[in-house]
Design an enzyme around this catalytic site. Structure first.
Site, PDB file in Angstrom:
ATOM      1  N   GLY A   1       0.838  -1.194   0.000  1.00  0.00           N
ATOM      2  CA  GLY A   1       0.000   0.000   0.000  1.00  0.00           C
ATOM      3  C   GLY A   1       0.871   1.240   0.000  1.00  0.00           C
ATOM      4  O   GLY A   1       2.003   1.210   0.484  1.00  0.00           O
TER       5      GLY A   1
ATOM      6  N   GLN B   1       3.071   9.897   1.161  1.00  0.00           N
ATOM      7  CA  GLN B   1       4.415   9.308   1.205  1.00  0.00           C
ATOM      8  C   GLN B   1       5.276   9.696   0.010  1.00  0.00           C
ATOM      9  O   GLN B   1       6.493   9.526   0.038  1.00  0.00           O
ATOM     10  CB  GLN B   1       4.318   7.781   1.291  1.00  0.00           C
ATOM     11  CG  GLN B   1       3.717   7.287   2.593  1.00  0.00           C
ATOM     12  CD  GLN B   1       3.572   5.782   2.590  1.00  0.00           C
ATOM     13  OE1 GLN B   1       2.555   5.261   2.135  1.00  0.00           O
ATOM     14  NE2 GLN B   1       4.581   5.070   3.056  1.00  0.00           N
TER      15      GLN B   1
ATOM     16  N   CYS C   1       6.242  -0.246   7.045  1.00  0.00           N
ATOM     17  CA  CYS C   1       5.859   0.929   6.264  1.00  0.00           C
ATOM     18  C   CYS C   1       7.008   1.310   5.338  1.00  0.00           C
ATOM     19  O   CYS C   1       8.167   1.317   5.764  1.00  0.00           O
ATOM     20  CB  CYS C   1       5.550   2.083   7.212  1.00  0.00           C
ATOM     21  SG  CYS C   1       5.107   3.608   6.377  1.00  0.00           S
ATOM     22  N   LEU C   2       6.688   1.640   4.094  1.00  0.00           N
ATOM     23  CA  LEU C   2       7.745   2.013   3.136  1.00  0.00           C
ATOM     24  C   LEU C   2       8.471   3.279   3.568  1.00  0.00           C
ATOM     25  O   LEU C   2       9.594   3.530   3.142  1.00  0.00           O
ATOM     26  CB  LEU C   2       7.145   2.196   1.735  1.00  0.00           C
ATOM     27  CG  LEU C   2       6.597   0.925   1.072  1.00  0.00           C
ATOM     28  CD1 LEU C   2       5.983   1.259  -0.284  1.00  0.00           C
ATOM     29  CD2 LEU C   2       7.672  -0.134   0.927  1.00  0.00           C
TER      30      LEU C   2
ATOM     31  N   HIS D   1      -3.976   1.816   8.041  1.00  0.00           N
ATOM     32  CA  HIS D   1      -2.585   2.288   8.046  1.00  0.00           C
ATOM     33  C   HIS D   1      -2.416   3.437   7.042  1.00  0.00           C
ATOM     34  O   HIS D   1      -1.821   4.472   7.353  1.00  0.00           O
ATOM     35  CB  HIS D   1      -1.666   1.108   7.704  1.00  0.00           C
ATOM     36  CG  HIS D   1      -0.214   1.452   7.553  1.00  0.00           C
ATOM     37  ND1 HIS D   1       0.756   0.985   8.413  1.00  0.00           N
ATOM     38  CD2 HIS D   1       0.438   2.225   6.643  1.00  0.00           C
ATOM     39  CE1 HIS D   1       1.941   1.462   8.037  1.00  0.00           C
ATOM     40  NE2 HIS D   1       1.779   2.212   6.960  1.00  0.00           N
ATOM     41  N   GLU D   2      -2.967   3.242   5.841  1.00  0.00           N
ATOM     42  CA  GLU D   2      -2.824   4.267   4.794  1.00  0.00           C
ATOM     43  C   GLU D   2      -3.642   5.521   5.118  1.00  0.00           C
ATOM     44  O   GLU D   2      -3.215   6.644   4.841  1.00  0.00           O
ATOM     45  CB  GLU D   2      -3.223   3.710   3.425  1.00  0.00           C
ATOM     46  CG  GLU D   2      -2.458   2.478   2.949  1.00  0.00           C
ATOM     47  CD  GLU D   2      -0.952   2.637   2.978  1.00  0.00           C
ATOM     48  OE1 GLU D   2      -0.444   3.758   2.908  1.00  0.00           O
ATOM     49  OE2 GLU D   2      -0.261   1.597   3.083  1.00  0.00           O
TER      50      GLU D   2
ATOM     51  N   HIS E   1      -1.695   7.797   7.189  1.00  0.00           N
ATOM     52  CA  HIS E   1      -0.756   8.636   6.418  1.00  0.00           C
ATOM     53  C   HIS E   1      -1.439   9.911   5.935  1.00  0.00           C
ATOM     54  O   HIS E   1      -0.864  10.995   5.993  1.00  0.00           O
ATOM     55  CB  HIS E   1      -0.224   7.875   5.199  1.00  0.00           C
ATOM     56  CG  HIS E   1       0.909   6.951   5.515  1.00  0.00           C
ATOM     57  ND1 HIS E   1       2.092   7.385   6.060  1.00  0.00           N
ATOM     58  CD2 HIS E   1       1.048   5.610   5.335  1.00  0.00           C
ATOM     59  CE1 HIS E   1       2.911   6.346   6.216  1.00  0.00           C
ATOM     60  NE2 HIS E   1       2.297   5.263   5.787  1.00  0.00           N
TER      61      HIS E   1
END
Ligand code: NI
Length: 202
Positions: free
Chosen positions: A46, A51, A92-93, A134-135, A138
């Site tokens: 995702g 991000q 997480c990226l 989670h997204e 962000h």
């Protein structure tokens, strides 16, 4: 298509609150394609627009094994449907190499638009419920480490212009930043991520 640079924690731009998408323009379509390519390249499941330093309410995701079923969520609204929470080991990226358990509501309703402007209205559980929450965080400037990192130690040497900031989570996992004194935490350099034993060696 193009790969986009992913912002890394603790970059302060990750704290920006995303604005709604007014219209799915050609530019937004290009951004969606680039975000999907970037997500695959980084081996993520995702990615939120925040991000890649685009502060609009846009999320891409692909939970399929073959990585051939990307999904797009525009202006998503996520509502918990149960009080029961389930833990999931998240990564997480934007925070490479840090994984830890976060508890989130088990079942949620997702209302959004897809890339064609079609309405999405789904009640979901499992990985999709975890990932969309989670997204969504962000888009609201929240990063998953906020759920478990505390400031354990910050050291400023009066004879030096350098400072350390050490963040600790509940499992003795440490994240160490180094920067010039007076630097905003978001501008500190990530120096080390690891356990206490490794920290002692370091
Ligand atoms: Ni993330």
């Amino acid at each position: 298509m193009a790969l986009l640079p992913i912002l890394n924690y603790p970059d302060p731009r990750l704290r920006t609150i995303a604005k709604p998408v007014k219209e799915v323009t050609a530019e937004i379509k290009t951004l969606i394609a680039d975000m999907i390519e970037t997500m695959y390249d980084a081996q993520g499941i995702g990615l939120a627009a925040s991000q890649v330093d685009r502060h609009i309410q846009l999320i891409v995701m692909d939970l399929s094994e073959d990585k051939n079923s990307p999904r797009v969520f525009i202006n998503p609204k996520v509502t918990p449907l149960v009080e029961e929470k389930q833990p999931y080991e998240e990564g997480c990226l934007s925070v490479p190499e840090v994984y830890d358990s976060v508890e989130r509501p088990k079942k949620v309703r997702i209302e959004a638009l897809d890339e064609h402007g079609k309405k999405i209205d789904e009640e979901v559980e499992g990985l999709l419920a975890v990932c969309i929450q989670h997204e969504m965080d962000h888009l609201n400037g929240v990063i998953f480490v906020d759920y478990f990192l505390n400031t354990a130690f910050s050291c400023v040497n009066e004879y030096s212009e350098w400072m350390f900031l050490i963040l600790e989570n509940k499992k003795n996992f440490y994240v160490v930043f180094l920067g010039k004194c007076g630097t905003n935490i978001g501008k500190l350099e990530l120096l080390f991520v690891g356990t206490l034993t490794a920290l002692a060696l370091f």
